[in-house]
Design a protein around this motif. Structure first.
Motif, PDB file in Angstrom:
ATOM      1  N   TRP A 125       0.840  -1.195   0.000  1.00 53.65           N
ATOM      2  CA  TRP A 125       0.000   0.000   0.000  1.00 53.65           C
ATOM      3  C   TRP A 125       0.873   1.241   0.000  1.00 53.65           C
ATOM      4  N   GLN A 128       2.250   2.120  -3.305  1.00 52.06           N
ATOM      5  CA  GLN A 128       1.299   2.642  -4.290  1.00 52.06           C
ATOM      6  C   GLN A 128       1.034   4.137  -4.109  1.00 52.06           C
ATOM      7  N   HIS A 129       1.500   4.710  -2.988  1.00 50.88           N
ATOM      8  CA  HIS A 129       1.222   6.122  -2.730  1.00 50.88           C
ATOM      9  C   HIS A 129       2.520   6.886  -2.543  1.00 50.88           C
ATOM     10  N   SER A 130       2.557   8.113  -3.084  1.00 50.02           N
ATOM     11  CA  SER A 130       3.800   8.878  -2.983  1.00 50.02           C
ATOM     12  C   SER A 130       3.975   9.395  -1.555  1.00 50.02           C
ATOM     13  N   MET A 133       2.296  12.680  -0.796  1.00 50.92           N
ATOM     14  CA  MET A 133       0.857  12.619  -0.583  1.00 50.92           C
ATOM     15  C   MET A 133       0.532  12.088   0.809  1.00 50.92           C
ATOM     16  N   LEU A 134       1.258  11.060   1.241  1.00 47.16           N
ATOM     17  CA  LEU A 134       0.976  10.494   2.561  1.00 47.16           C
ATOM     18  C   LEU A 134       1.270  11.512   3.657  1.00 47.16           C
ATOM     19  N   ASN A 137      -1.544  13.963   3.648  1.00 45.98           N
ATOM     20  CA  ASN A 137      -2.769  13.387   4.224  1.00 45.98           C
ATOM     21  C   ASN A 137      -2.773  13.535   5.739  1.00 45.98           C
ATOM     22  N   ARG A 326      -9.874  13.144   1.300  1.00 49.11           N
ATOM     23  CA  ARG A 326      -8.497  12.659   1.182  1.00 49.11           C
ATOM     24  C   ARG A 326      -8.089  11.860   2.415  1.00 49.11           C
ATOM     25  N   ARG A 329      -9.679   8.380   2.402  1.00 51.09           N
ATOM     26  CA  ARG A 329      -9.040   7.393   1.533  1.00 51.09           C
ATOM     27  C   ARG A 329      -8.009   6.580   2.308  1.00 51.09           C
TER      28      ARG A 329
END
Lengths: 613, 598
Positions: A125, A128-130, A133-134, A137, A326, A329
């Motif tokens: 997981w 799959q996310h930069s 971005m994390l 978030n 966001r 998610r």
């Protein structure tokens, strides 16, 4: 009571109210308190208007007309206005503090939840996310979700204020009250239009700020290329585009403010004039006293500003909804590893088996396609293969950062999936390509909170060839390394990461190009130290698997696994493979050239260090 | 200018307010424009704020208490005039805001662009990796802070100050006694303003620090996911995060409490002023020294007075950080750029074979010891020179001086006999091109990256450039050919392929002198062959200086310069040096030893 659901569809306002419901559900107590305080504030604001009207009729005018007054009347005046001011102040403090407590508590709660998810969700997981971005978030998105809480109690207080004001106005005079009923909705509507109009403009400015930042980041990162090719002027032109666009966007925002502010300010003023005009007529006809006129006029002045809070809440709702989505998610992502009950009881070097392992990040492409090998306890094995062969992926499977899609990885005959939680970390240590350091002391980065004596830590540092530079630091083991170890060089960071693994005396040690940034001479010493350290008196205490990029590293190994395209192509000693496998021979020859290059690698670093000395 | 000054980033900490204003105006002349009309408009705008109190006074004293009862027509006329006044001043308010916004935003944009340009003119040392983040903030968040401050408080506050001044004048016009009462009631607030503002600044300073700590902690499970998992330290990590989140929550709440307190004090002062004005007003009214209208107008004037004071603490705190941001940006612009383009006055050299000379060159980094000491060298046209030496011997510094990324501390670097400092940048960058170790690629297409040095070249010329380096087959193997995106920092390509792009880029630039910092990163064998072949072709027909990390490069060179401790200790072809028993022989031996470690 179950968590209120935020509707998935519908207008932003409707969804925004859903988010507000969640906020109230999460923090009902402090919300109630701040709303009460805000209502006190609203009530006292209206009372201020009423007090002026009342004292005009009952104290001031009689005194002016009769030419005399009493001490009692003066005391009444003072206590009335001071009392209202004090209660109002209490309301203001309570409202603001309550809103703050609520907003920051919600932020903290959601940050806790998001970071718990980060720790729980599987590594796939994460891949799959930069990173950017994390991080946003957990930080910016949580923040923007709950910005709307800051004006919320005030807005509710304002609604109460409007109700009180309407009652007070009707009690004073119906005609004057009707003027109010015309002006207040107008002010409110102007606010809503303003917020709706402003929102896209503000979003655009925000986007352009990001654009400006992106160009600046990229251009400064490539500063050397820009300089050597003499492109400073062209880069400046490239930067001018988004900068001027941002300038225009900011001017547009200011124009919007400049247009609406006088309207929102001016409407209550025009209202006061209308009240005066109507009021004089009502006084002449005997329907109202001068005090009534003054009271209503004063109310308009008092309410003109607070009524904006309604606009603030409505204006913040879209941002709040975006942030909420966001954050959700992350919070609704599912996954996580299952653990068994098995324990690893041996204290000797581990046996590692990889049986029929298949793995791919994407369904249609295997990174590892059917791997089978066994490493006997105490052996040191070099894994060799070209870039993209799947070597690093293999290390993540061996440490159970990910699970194979088919087949099994076993330590001492136990499938990793059957092991109890945290059990594997007691036996297996991985040192990865890039050394990640925590914002902590050097000791903290090595022990990671584990119970190790300073002697153990120094011994681990000695083998990792890090004792020298740590001793030279003014605070030794207690030196703070800064966020992600920025105060240390790449080679120093790698040696600390290595010591972190060694202090645990793992039964299986996995090194993934863990010494790439240290000098070759130092690396040679590390490898030699490692070789003697893993052999205790009774024989080998540690099985070592090392991803090798240099001939010198390969020379440390008892055996070599040569892999490409996610398969083991050959398994044997270096000498055997050199004669049996031409592809292996070519690759190792390329490493030989590489080794020479690395000899000089620290050159630039040292020049820079000399400069800052 | 000393070298020590050059290395520093001027933060402008020592500049006073007036000096900052002066420097700021010089950088952004737009800020100084049109103040005459803007001033008049701003005055008109503030005048609009006192229309209401005056109307109240007139209505009470003249309208309601007229000789024949309430005077309807007088009030109607007055209200009409006042309404026109309110509308007129609303227009003035709009124009003021727009004019201020255009001036300030244009000024900030100019400053942003100047700062950006200046960053590129700064010495390579100042642009170093660890300072890059700070430099980016100078042209982004620091400027944004100023802009946001003006948008969300700055303009309003300037107008509010005018509003207070005007309200004071009107108060004294109506009754000096009551005006004194109001001022007296606000004195405690004024006195505490400074203290409150300091407390607020301090509180928000702590909040900022805690945000930083929290962000750092939050990044651990994201950036360090692998370590956290493989060492099973989820619990410890979560504890650290929880603690930092809680710390931030507490400090943010505390700062909020101080803000709330400040607001309530403003309200209390207004309440005190109201009570005081009414009390004194009634006593004056009894003595016929004040009219009812004047007294009531005061109640409206007090609110004009107290609103700005209430927002003052917040605005002053914001103003401080905006001002600090402004100073930091101006500081960057004030940082001396040591390597200066002589520009129009510079020598423009003819293209062709180039001779390089180092005459008694010393170089020291700011506050550092000499890195190069009395270096003398002459490199003849079309020679292929390799520079070797141990770590820290000064060979990279040599290359940076050669390309004028830095200037010598003393002595001179001459190209065809002309001091490099006298050659215009345009001419110099045309003749001398350096290919750094890691050729940085921009997030654009392959074509845009290779024509970075010369945007005017056509696609056909680009294809020829690939071809002349023997890279046609590689180019054709890419899915979109020249239009293939290279990704952020070129991450869609392998390290070796990025080197290829850097070589083509240099080929397009077509310099007379090529300076190469040999790449050290691992490259897969296939690309390795390509890189070497391309290099070979790129160097053909040019003077070239290579900082060699490979024995083979030194072997292939016409001449080897051996650096040791900042000096050229040996020079000559490999064949001569290898048996001479000097520094080069030692380097060579250690290479051989490393190579045969297996």
């Amino acid at each position: 009571m179950p968590v209120p659901k935020v509707p998935d569809k519908g207008s932003v306002t409707r969804r925004g109210f859903g988010v507000l419901r969640v906020a109230i559900w999460e923090e009902p107590g402090i919300f109630a308190l701040s709303v009460l305080a805000s209502m006190l504030y609203g009530g006292m604001t209206v009372a201020g208007g009423w007090a002026l009207g009342w004292s005009t009729d009952h104290v001031i005018r009689p005194a002016f007309e009769s030419g005399e007054t009493t001490t009692g009347a003066i005391v009444t005046l003072i206590s009335l206005f001071l009392g209202i001011a004090i209660l109002n102040a209490i309301g203001v403090v309570g409202r603001r503090l309550g809103a703050g407590v609520m907003q920051f508590r919600l932020q903290a709660t959601y940050r806790n939840r998001v970071t718990r998810q980060y720790l729980k969700l599987p590594l796939e997981w994460h891949h799959q996310h930069s990173t950017g971005m994390l991080l946003s978030n957990a930080n910016a998105d949580v923040e923007s979700t709950w910005f709307v809480i800051a004006p919320l109690p005030m807005a509710i207080g304002v609604i109460a204020m409007l109700v009180f004001a309407t009652i007070a106005m009707f009690a004073a005079d119906v005609w004057l009250a009707l003027v109010g009923c015309l002006v207040f909705p107008l002010v409110f509507i102007a606010n809503v239009i303003f917020q709706r109009y402003l929102q896209p403009l503000a979003t655009r400015a925000q986007q352009l700020r990001a654009d400006v930042s992106e160009v600046a980041h990229e251009s400064f990162d490539g500063a050397l290329v820009v300089k050597t090719l003499g492109r400073e002027a062209a880069e400046t032109e490239r930067f001018r585009g988004p900068t001027n666009a941002l300038r225009d966007a900011n001017i547009a925002v200011n124009k919007a403010r400049g247009m609406f502010d006088p309207v929102i300010d001016g409407l209550p003023r025009l209202g006061v004039l209308a009240v005066l005009l109507v009021g004089v007529g009502r006084v002449r006809s005997g329907g109202a006293d001068a005090g009534d006129v003054v009271q209503v006029a004063f109310l308009f002045t008092l309410i003109g500003f607070p009524i904006r809070a309604l606009g603030w809440v409505l204006g913040e709702l879209p941002r709040s909804v975006v942030g909420w989505d966001r954050v959700q998610r992350v919070l609704t992502a599912t996954g996580g590893m299952e653990y068994g009950e098995a324990r690893l009881t041996s204290t000797k070097a581990a046996r590692l088996q990889v049986a029929g392992v298949r793995f791919g990040y994407l369904p249609e492409r295997d990174v590892l396609a059917g791997m089978d090998f066994t490493i006997e306890p105490g052996r040191t094995v070099a894994v060799v293969g070209p870039t993209g062969a799947g070597k690093s992926t293999l290390t993540t499977l061996l440490t159970r950062l990910v699970d194979p899609e088919q087949g099994a990885v076993k330590v001492d005959g136990v499938d990793l999936r059957d092991l109890a939680r945290d059990e594997l970390a007691g036996s297996v240590a991985l040192v990865a390509q890039t050394a990640f350091l925590f914002d902590d002391t050097i000791r903290g980065n090595i022990t990671l909170g584990g119970d190790y004596s300073d002697d153990d830590v120094w011994e681990a540092l000695r083998i990792a060839q890090g004792d020298g530079f740590v001793k030279a630091l003014p605070e030794g083991l207690d030196t703070k390394v800064g966020e992600r170890g920025t105060t240390l060089s790449g080679g120093q960071r790698q040696r600390i990461a290595l010591a972190r693994a060694l202090v645990r005396r793992p039964r299986l040690l996995i090194l993934d190009d863990a010494t790439s940034a240290v000098d070759p001479q130092v690396e040679a010493r590390i490898l030699a130290g490692l070789r003697s350290a893993v052999h205790d008196d009774a024989g080998a205490a540690t099985t070592v698997l090392v991803i090798a990029y240099r001939k010198a590293t390969i020379s440390l190994a008892d055996e070599v696994l040569f892999m490409d395209d996610g398969r083991i192509l050959a398994h044997g000693t270096h000498t055997e493979l050199q004669s049996s496998t031409p592809a292996y021979r070519d690759l190792v020859d390329a490493y030989e050239n590489d080794a020479e290059r690395r000899l000089e690698e620290a050159e630039l670093d040292l020049d820079a260090e000399g400069a800052t000395a | 200018m000393s070298a020590a000054e050059a290395s520093r980033l001027d933060h402008g900490d020592n500049a006073g307010g007036l000096q900052t204003l002066k420097d700021g105006l010089k950088v952004s002349p737009e800020l100084g424009r049109g103040w005459g009309l803007t001033g008049i408009l701003a005055l008109t705008m503030t005048a609009g704020r006192i229309v209401v109190p005056i109307a109240v006074q007139q209505t009470i004293d003249k309208g309601l208490s007229g000789p024949n009862g309430p005077d309807m027509s007088y009030v109607a006329w007055m209200c009409l005039v006042c309404a026109l006044g309110v509308i007129l001043t609303a227009g003035a308010s709009y124009l003021t805001t727009v004019r201020l916004a255009i001036n300030s935003e244009s000024g900030l944009a100019t400053m942003r662009i100047k700062a950006f340009r200046h960053v590129h003119d700064l010495p390579v040392l100042t642009q170093s990796t660890e300072r890059r983040g700070a430099l980016v903030s100078r042209v982004t968040s620091d400027v944004d802070t100023v802009s946001q401050f003006l948008q969300f408080g700055g303009f309003i506050f300037i107008v509010s100050l005018g509003q207070m001044a005007l309200a004071t004048v009107v108060m004294f016009f109506y009754s000096w006694q009551l005006a004194l009462v109001v001022l007296l009631c606000f004195i405690p607030l004024f006195a505490s303003l400074k203290y409150l503002q300091r407390a607020m600044s301090a509180a928000y300073g702590v909040v900022r620090a805690k945000v930083g700590e929290m962000l750092s902690a939050i990044s651990e499970p994201v950036v360090g996911a692998q370590v956290v998992r493989s060492y099973a330290i989820e619990k410890r990590t979560q504890d650290r995060i929880d603690a930092s989140i809680e710390d931030y929550r507490k400090t943010a709440t505390k700062a909020q409490a101080i803000t709330g307190l400040t607001f309530s004090i403003g309200g209390l002062a207004a309440g005190l002023a109201n009570a005081g004005v009414l009390t004194v007003g009634v006593l004056l009214g009894v003595d016929k020294q004040a009219t009812l209208g004047e007294l009531l107008a005061f109640m409206f004037l007090v609110s004009l007075f107290s609103d700005p004071v209430q927002i003052a603490t917040q605005v002053l705190t914001d103003a401080r950080s905006a001002f600090a941001g402004w100073r930091r940006v101006l500081g960057v612009i004030a940082t001396p750029a040591d390597v200066v383009d002589p520009g129009e006055d510079g020598v423009k050299q003819a293209r062709g074979p180039i001779t390089v000379e180092f005459n008694h060159v010393d170089f020291a980094y700011p506050e550092g010891e000499l890195v190069l000491r009395d270096v003398n060298a002459r490199i003849a046209p079309h020679r292929r020179v390799a520079v070797v030496g141990e770590t820290g011997s000064g060979k990279t510094t040599f290359a940076k001086l050669l390309t004028r990324l830095m200037d010598p501390t003393s002595g001179a670097v001459r190209l065809d006999g002309v001091d490099a400092r006298e050659i215009s940048f345009e001419s110099l960058r045309e003749r001398v091109v350096m290919v750094p170790q890691d050729g940085y690629l921009f997030d654009a297409s392959l074509a845009e990256n290779v024509r970075f040095g010369r945007p005017e070249v056509t696609d056909a010329e680009l294809v020829t450039a690939f071809e002349s380096l023997g890279l046609t087959d590689w180019l054709e193997s890419l899915p979109d050919g020249l239009q293939s995106p290279v990704g952020q920092r070129g991450e869609s390509l392998s390290a070796g392929e990025r080197q290829l792009v850097a070589l083509v880029r240099a080929n397009i630039a077509d310099p007379d002198l090529l300076v190469l910092d040999e790449a050290t990163s691992a490259v897969d064998p296939g690309t390795e062959v390509r890189v070497n072949a391309a290099l070979e072709r790129l160097m053909a027909g040019r003077t070239s200086v290579t900082i060699a990390h490979r024995l083979s490069t030194a072997e292939a060179a016409d001449e080897v310069l051996v650096f040791d401790d900042g000096k050229i200790v040996e020079r000559g072809p490999h064949a001569e040096l290898v048996g001479a028993g000097g520094v080069y022989t030692q380097l060579h031996d250690s290479w051989i030893a490393q190579r045969s470690a297996v």
